[in-house]
Design an enzyme around this catalytic site. Structure first.
Site, PDB file in Angstrom:
ATOM      1  N   ASP A  10      -7.228-106.379  -3.865  1.00  0.00           N
ATOM      2  CA  ASP A  10      -7.302-105.377  -2.837  1.00  0.00           C
ATOM      3  C   ASP A  10      -6.905-105.950  -1.389  1.00  0.00           C
ATOM      4  OD1 ASP A  10      -9.466-107.399  -2.824  1.00  0.00           O
ATOM      5  OD2 ASP A  10     -10.873-105.921  -2.006  1.00  0.00           O
ATOM      6  N   ASP A  15      -6.289-111.846   0.152  1.00  0.00           N
ATOM      7  CA  ASP A  15      -5.548-111.326  -1.189  1.00  0.00           C
ATOM      8  C   ASP A  15      -3.898-111.709  -0.787  1.00  0.00           C
ATOM      9  OD1 ASP A  15      -7.692-109.523  -2.963  1.00  0.00           O
ATOM     10  OD2 ASP A  15      -8.014-109.485  -0.624  1.00  0.00           O
ATOM     11  N   ASN A  39     -11.310-103.700  -0.321  1.00  0.00           N
ATOM     12  CA  ASN A  39     -11.160-104.054   1.173  1.00  0.00           C
ATOM     13  C   ASN A  39     -10.860-102.750   2.055  1.00  0.00           C
ATOM     14  OD1 ASN A  39     -11.885-106.826   1.339  1.00  0.00           O
ATOM     15  ND2 ASN A  39      -9.888-107.433   0.686  1.00  0.00           N
ATOM     16  N   THR A 124      -9.086-110.623  -7.632  1.00  0.00           N
ATOM     17  CA  THR A 124      -9.562-111.165  -6.331  1.00  0.00           C
ATOM     18  C   THR A 124     -10.317-110.068  -5.496  1.00  0.00           C
ATOM     19  OG1 THR A 124      -7.459-110.742  -5.166  1.00  0.00           O
ATOM     20  CG2 THR A 124      -7.811-112.981  -6.069  1.00  0.00           C
ATOM     21  N   PHE A 163     -19.233-109.697  -1.431  1.00  0.00           N
ATOM     22  CA  PHE A 163     -18.711-108.357  -1.467  1.00  0.00           C
ATOM     23  C   PHE A 163     -18.002-107.858  -2.681  1.00  0.00           C
ATOM     24  CE2 PHE A 163     -14.784-105.868  -0.452  1.00  0.00           C
ATOM     25  CZ  PHE A 163     -15.184-104.941  -0.023  1.00  0.00           C
ATOM     26  N   ASN A 164     -17.109-108.670  -3.338  1.00  0.00           N
ATOM     27  CA  ASN A 164     -16.410-108.029  -4.629  1.00  0.00           C
ATOM     28  C   ASN A 164     -17.364-107.751  -5.550  1.00  0.00           C
ATOM     29  OD1 ASN A 164     -13.947-108.694  -3.621  1.00  0.00           O
ATOM     30  ND2 ASN A 164     -13.415-110.771  -4.658  1.00  0.00           N
ATOM     31  N   HIS A 234     -10.617-117.075   0.841  1.00  0.00           N
ATOM     32  CA  HIS A 234     -11.324-116.983  -0.579  1.00  0.00           C
ATOM     33  C   HIS A 234     -10.498-116.834  -1.780  1.00  0.00           C
ATOM     34  CE1 HIS A 234     -15.072-115.956   1.761  1.00  0.00           C
ATOM     35  NE2 HIS A 234     -14.444-114.887   2.433  1.00  0.00           N
ATOM     36  N   ASP A 235      -9.606-115.676  -1.581  1.00  0.00           N
ATOM     37  CA  ASP A 235      -8.821-115.318  -2.854  1.00  0.00           C
ATOM     38  C   ASP A 235      -7.735-116.531  -3.328  1.00  0.00           C
ATOM     39  OD1 ASP A 235     -10.389-113.392  -2.750  1.00  0.00           O
ATOM     40  OD2 ASP A 235      -8.925-111.803  -1.912  1.00  0.00           O
TER      41      ASP A 235
HETATM   42  C1  BDR Z   1     -14.046-111.304  -0.981  1.00  0.00           C
HETATM   43  O1  BDR Z   1     -14.307-110.113  -0.349  1.00  0.00           O
HETATM   44  C2  BDR Z   1     -12.838-109.616   0.365  1.00  0.00           C
HETATM   45  O2  BDR Z   1     -13.319-109.452   1.603  1.00  0.00           O
HETATM   46  C3  BDR Z   1     -12.025-110.600   0.253  1.00  0.00           C
HETATM   47  O3  BDR Z   1     -10.736-110.014   0.030  1.00  0.00           O
HETATM   48  C4  BDR Z   1     -12.543-111.477  -0.696  1.00  0.00           C
HETATM   49  O4  BDR Z   1     -11.866-111.337  -2.147  1.00  0.00           O
HETATM   50  C5  BDR Z   1     -14.819-112.379  -0.137  1.00  0.00           C
HETATM   51  O5  BDR Z   1     -16.081-111.805  -0.152  1.00  0.00           O
HETATM   52 CA    CA Z   2      -9.964-109.555  -2.215  1.00  0.00          CA
END
Ligand code: BDR
Ligand code: CA
Length: 305
Positions: A10, A15, A39, A124, A163-164, A234-235
């Protein structure tokens, strides 16, 4: 032989960098990119995936758009992290092509069937497309899922949740209960590897400049919200874990998703000390060699130069 991967994302700043890392990794064979709302809206995350691929001349990588909202929750976008475009910062041209006419979930199923399951799926974003894949194509199971999401005991959208997973907890619950070999790269790991000025200064060429512009925007959020002098990518950690399995230390544990309470919505409950004796269903990331990961990321991004 390179590991075949499918990136379900996303974009999103991290990402986008994860996508660049996948393209720059000879250990990986990127079969395609699928997009999901997260996102930003599906329209924007799809455009962003194509814009990044266009930027590095990879019009050959297929892109298929998937779910435009979570299974049952209301859509929610993270413009406060990624901006109105989902990829604020660099001035990337509009996408030069449309995504495939095929839905992401059918595209994933076809690629997985073609390879008789010998594919690693790297989600991701929210897990909506992956849950739909499991439901609609039960015969098309990837041999492995390495996902960015969750945390043992912290959150970045609520105190309880990442978040994800928070975006689409019902989808996540299905993925973690699927019986597929799942690895969870959560905040416990990603927050330990911050990409800061030292790394930015090492970036080279046009791609390096574009990534610096991405990080200027993304880093301002992390400075303001967390007081950090760097950003978790993160991703990209999930992608790096597939090509370099020794960067992240994992423990096989039972993991369940809270879909019941509002307060802890999307929490990834990890039976870390095995007190609950939950059946281990997930390799949970617990630590990372941050210097090695960040060094690898710089080196691979510079390989575009
Ligand atoms: C995740 O949430 C999104 O904002 C980032 O792309 C990542 O995948 C981190 O919590
Ligand atoms: Ca992401």
């Amino acid at each position: 032989m390179a590991t075949a991967i499918l990136l379900d994302c996303d974009p999103g700043h991290d990402d986008a960098i994860a996508l660049l890392l996948a393209l720059a990794s000879p250990e990986l064979d990127l079969l395609g990119v699928t997009t999901v709302a997260g996102n930003q809206t599906l329209e924007k995350t799809t455009a962003n995936a194509i814009r990044v691929l266009d930027f590095v001349g990879r019009g050959d990588i297929p892109v298929a758009a998937g779910a435009d909202r979570p299974l049952i929750r209301e859509p929610f976008v993270a413009a406060y992290v990624h901006g109105e475009t989902g990829l604020d910062g660099p001035d990337l041209p509009p996408p030069q092509r449309a995504p495939l006419a095929q839905h992401a979930v059918d595209f994933l199923a076809d690629r997985i069937r073609e390879r008789k399951g010998a594919v690693t799926l790297v989600p991701t974003g929210p897990l909506t497309n992956v849950a739909l894949l499991l439901a609609l194509h039960p015969d098309a199971r990837p041999e492995r899922i390495v996902l960015m999401g969750g945390a043992i005991a912290e959150g970045n959208v609520t105190p309880a949740a990442e978040f994800n997973i928070w975006c689409d907890p019902e989808a996540a619950a299905r993925v973690f209960a699927s019986g597929i070999d799942v690895t969870m790269i959560g905040l416990d790991v990603t927050h330990k590897a911050l990409f800061g000025d030292r790394h930015k200064a090492q970036l080279e060429g046009e791609v390096g400049e574009m990534v610096r512009e991405l990080l200027a925007f993304y880093g301002a959020f992390h400075k303001e919200a967390y007081g950090w002098d760097g950003s978790p990518i993160h991703d990209a950690v999930a992608v790096a874990h597939v090509s370099h399995p020794n960067l992240v230390e994992t423990l096989k544990r039972g993991v369940k998703i809270d879909t019941e309470s509002e307060l802890s919505r999307g929490r990834t409950l990890v039976d870390l000390w095995r007190r609950a004796r939950w059946e281990p269903n997930c390799h949970v990331g617990v630590d990372i060699d941050a210097d090695a990961f960040l060094g690898l990321l710089v080196q691979r991004l510079n390989s575009f130069a």
